[in-house]
Write an enzyme that holds these catalytic residues in place. Structure first.
Site, PDB file in Angstrom:
ATOM      1  N   ASP A 139      41.778  46.623  66.768  1.00 45.98           N
ATOM      2  CA  ASP A 139      41.958  46.262  68.381  1.00 45.98           C
ATOM      3  C   ASP A 139      43.167  46.825  69.130  1.00 45.98           C
ATOM      4  O   ASP A 139      44.201  46.644  68.657  1.00 45.98           O
ATOM      5  CB  ASP A 139      42.084  44.543  68.144  1.00 45.98           C
ATOM      6  CG  ASP A 139      42.170  43.705  69.509  1.00 45.98           C
ATOM      7  OD1 ASP A 139      41.893  44.515  70.396  1.00 45.98           O
ATOM      8  OD2 ASP A 139      42.068  42.416  69.270  1.00 45.98           O
ATOM      9  N   ASP A 195      37.349  39.649  76.728  1.00 45.62           N
ATOM     10  CA  ASP A 195      37.007  38.540  75.677  1.00 45.62           C
ATOM     11  C   ASP A 195      35.905  37.439  76.279  1.00 45.62           C
ATOM     12  O   ASP A 195      36.327  37.205  77.330  1.00 45.62           O
ATOM     13  CB  ASP A 195      38.293  37.704  75.268  1.00 45.62           C
ATOM     14  CG  ASP A 195      39.071  38.662  74.460  1.00 45.62           C
ATOM     15  OD1 ASP A 195      38.808  39.968  74.259  1.00 45.62           O
ATOM     16  OD2 ASP A 195      40.205  37.914  73.699  1.00 45.62           O
TER      17      ASP A 195
HETATM   18  C1  GLA Z   1      41.613  40.320  71.631  1.00 47.95           C
HETATM   19  C2  GLA Z   1      40.346  40.376  70.789  1.00 47.95           C
HETATM   20  C3  GLA Z   1      39.586  39.009  70.530  1.00 47.95           C
HETATM   21  C4  GLA Z   1      40.636  38.659  69.510  1.00 47.95           C
HETATM   22  C5  GLA Z   1      42.137  38.577  69.729  1.00 47.95           C
HETATM   23  C6  GLA Z   1      43.024  38.406  68.544  1.00 47.95           C
HETATM   24  O1  GLA Z   1      42.007  39.455  72.675  1.00 47.95           O
HETATM   25  O2  GLA Z   1      39.505  40.855  71.920  1.00 47.95           O
HETATM   26  O3  GLA Z   1      38.576  39.307  69.987  1.00 47.95           O
HETATM   27  O4  GLA Z   1      40.424  39.585  68.198  1.00 47.95           O
HETATM   28  O5  GLA Z   1      42.555  39.704  70.250  1.00 47.95           O
HETATM   29  O6  GLA Z   1      44.480  38.221  68.710  1.00 47.95           O
END
Ligand code: GLA
Length: 518
Positions: free
Chosen positions: A276, A339
């Site tokens: 990520d 997200d």
């Molecule tokens: C980002 C990702 C999410 C999750 C969070 C964890 O927002 O897009 O899917 O993994 O980080 O902190």
């Protein structure tokens, strides 16, 4: 919780109005400057959260900023008789996770700043210490590798299916809940219809040992034993990291330890990595070649372990990952959006925005419009059926994000609809196209490997609709043929004798058909 924060904010502003003209009693030099507030992470995992501030004191008025490396959020508040209150002032356009103001309150006495931190959900307490400006800055970039194409690892010829901890558990995920999800994936029947990966998302990390090895925090006492347990259930296990120094939840990332972390995951028996971007953006440039190099480095490192590890890029669809650099960096799947949230507007916006890029997908390299929210309670059953239908037509990864231990029969019927899953997992991948879009009604068609087509009639409007679907929308090979039509949510055959089919589509719902010609 929102009301609690609102009340606190009201007190601060009230104090500001009353007290601003009173003489300053505190030595200004002591409070002005950079601070690091260290508070325990609320999940009790034994990790410490650093919150950096720059504070300006003018009499009793506090201003300045909360500093997340290149990300600056203004603060405002008051200092009165050794008591301090201030709150972040998120700009209107702040991302979702920053819209909720964080409230700080405590004491400043004898040069000691003790603060509680309330983020709208949790209150934690800690001591802030003076730091230099440099301590609030991200590390300097390291040299990146020259670009090359990472070879295909041969994994996930159909979109990966599994479960991930983030949507439901966030920082509450631990060893026991992961084991319980593995148990439930088997006992519910999910594993029988194809769900395989049990993926731990952010907040498992503690830090590094003296040799630089990544160490899990106390929620995960023994990663290898956990992986063994998940494997003993016939399932596979995934983990999470970031190329940045910190993850999105500000836990330890893989920056400067890429090869070492890949080797650790392999030694634990990990089968899937979600990588990520997060704070990597505070260190490196945000363009396609830089992102490719960063993700390539981990892609190469995973392959160097000689363990088959699915590589999931999480970069929110930056720099056209789907056709510019995702596959080249070794990615098996890549996020194409920000997200998802467990509400209709979020799922609808994300899901239907994917059709234009649905062609940039091939076996082993999938677009990922984020994990499923089915069963988390924020949408109706019709909306969740739309979610599952749309993700399947898109050939998106099916990564459940709910509590598998407490699924209702309805949730199970959506997540485990084998006829819908068969569309997602069609072995001869062909991409979905839009055949018509009139007002709020959108009709999507995906050709399937056996010559049939999957057809979704979606009603994105807020009233039920009666829709006609015409034979002429089908590919030429269906002309003049007797059609066999199966309703995949009713699990029933549908008579389609003439040239049109009339069907009722609920608000925010879908009629999903599989049509073959005899
Ligand atoms: C980002 C990702 C999410 C999750 C969070 C964890 O927002 O897009 O899917 O993994 O980080 O902190």
């Amino acid at each position: 919780m929102r009301r609690f924060v609102g009340r606190r904010t009201g007190i601060i502003l009230g104090c500001l109005a009353v007290c601003i003209c009173a003489p300053a009693a505190i030595a200004q030099a002591q409070l002005d400057g950079y601070w690091d507030l260290q508070t325990p992470n609320p999940s009790g995992d034994g990790t410490i959260l650093d919150t950096f501030f720059q504070i300006h004191q003018n009499g009793r008025t506090i201003s300045g900023s909360l500093i997340r490396w290149h990300h600056i959020i203004p603060i405002a508040g008051i200092l009165q008789n050794g008591t301090i209150h201030f709150t972040t002032q998120p700009p209107a356009a702040a991302p979702r996770w920053e819209r909720q103001p964080i409230v700080f309150s405590g004491t400043f006495a004898n040069g000691k700043l003790m603060l509680s931190r309330n983020d709208g959900e949790n209150t934690t307490h800690g001591l802030a210490r003076h730091v230099t400006e440099a301590a609030t800055q991200p590390p300097k970039p390291l040299p990146l590798p020259a670009l090359h194409d990472v070879p295909d690892n041969g994994l996930v010829r159909t979109p990966p299916m599994g479960w991930n901890s983030w949507n439901k558990f966030a920082d509450k995920v631990d060893d026991a809940s992961v084991r319980a999800m593995a148990d439930a994936m088997v006992s519910s029947g999910m594993s029988k219809v194809g769900y395989t990966y049990i993926n731990i998302d952010d907040t498992w990390e503690l830090g590094r040992d003296a040799s630089g090895n990544i160490v899990p925090n106390k929620k995960f006492p023994d990663m290898k034993a956990l992986a063994d347990y998940v494997h003993s259930k016939g399932l596979k296990i995934g983990i999470y990291s970031s190329p940045g120094p910190k993850t999105c939840a500000y836990y330890e990332g893989s920056f400067a330890h890429v090869q070492q972390d890949a080797a650790t995951y392999a030694a634990w028996g990990i089968d899937y990595l979600k990588y990520d971007l997060c704070t990597d953006l505070d260190v490196y440039k945000d363009d396609a070649p830089t992102l490719q190099a960063i993700y390539q480095e981990m892609g190469d490192a995973l392959q160097a372990t000689h363990r088959p590890i699915v590589y999931s890029l999480c970069e929110y669809g930056r720099a056209q990952v789907w056709n510019e650099w995702g596959e080249k960096s070794g990615g098996n799947l890549w996020r194409t959006t920000g997200d998802i949230e467990d509400r209709w507007e979020s799922m609808d916006k994300i899901g239907f925005s994917q059709i234009r890029i649905a062609g940039f997908v091939k076996p082993g390299h999938w677009n990922d419009p984020d994990m499923l929210e089915i069963g988390n309670g924020g949408m109706t059953a019709d909306e969740y059926r739309t979610h599952m239908s749309l993700w399947s037509l898109l050939a998106a990864p099916l990564i459940a994000g709910n509590d598998l231990r407490t699924m209702t029969d309805e949730t199970k019927s959506i997540l485990m609809n084998a006829e819908v899953i068969a569309i997602d997992q069609d072995p001869e991948f062909q991409s979905v196209t839009e055949v018509s879009h009139v007002g709020k009604i959108e009709v999507l068609l995906r050709p399937l490997g056996d010559g049939s087509v999957a057809l979704g009639i979606f009603n994105r409007g807020s009233e039920p609709a009666t829709e006609k679907f015409a034979r002429i929308h089908l590919p030429g090979r269906f002309v003049g043929k007797t059609l066999q039509v199966r309703d995949l949510w009713k699990h029933a055959d549908v008579a389609f004798t003439g040239d049109e089919l009339t069907t009722n589509v609920p608000k925010h719902g879908v009629v999903l058909l599989r049509i073959s010609a005899q």
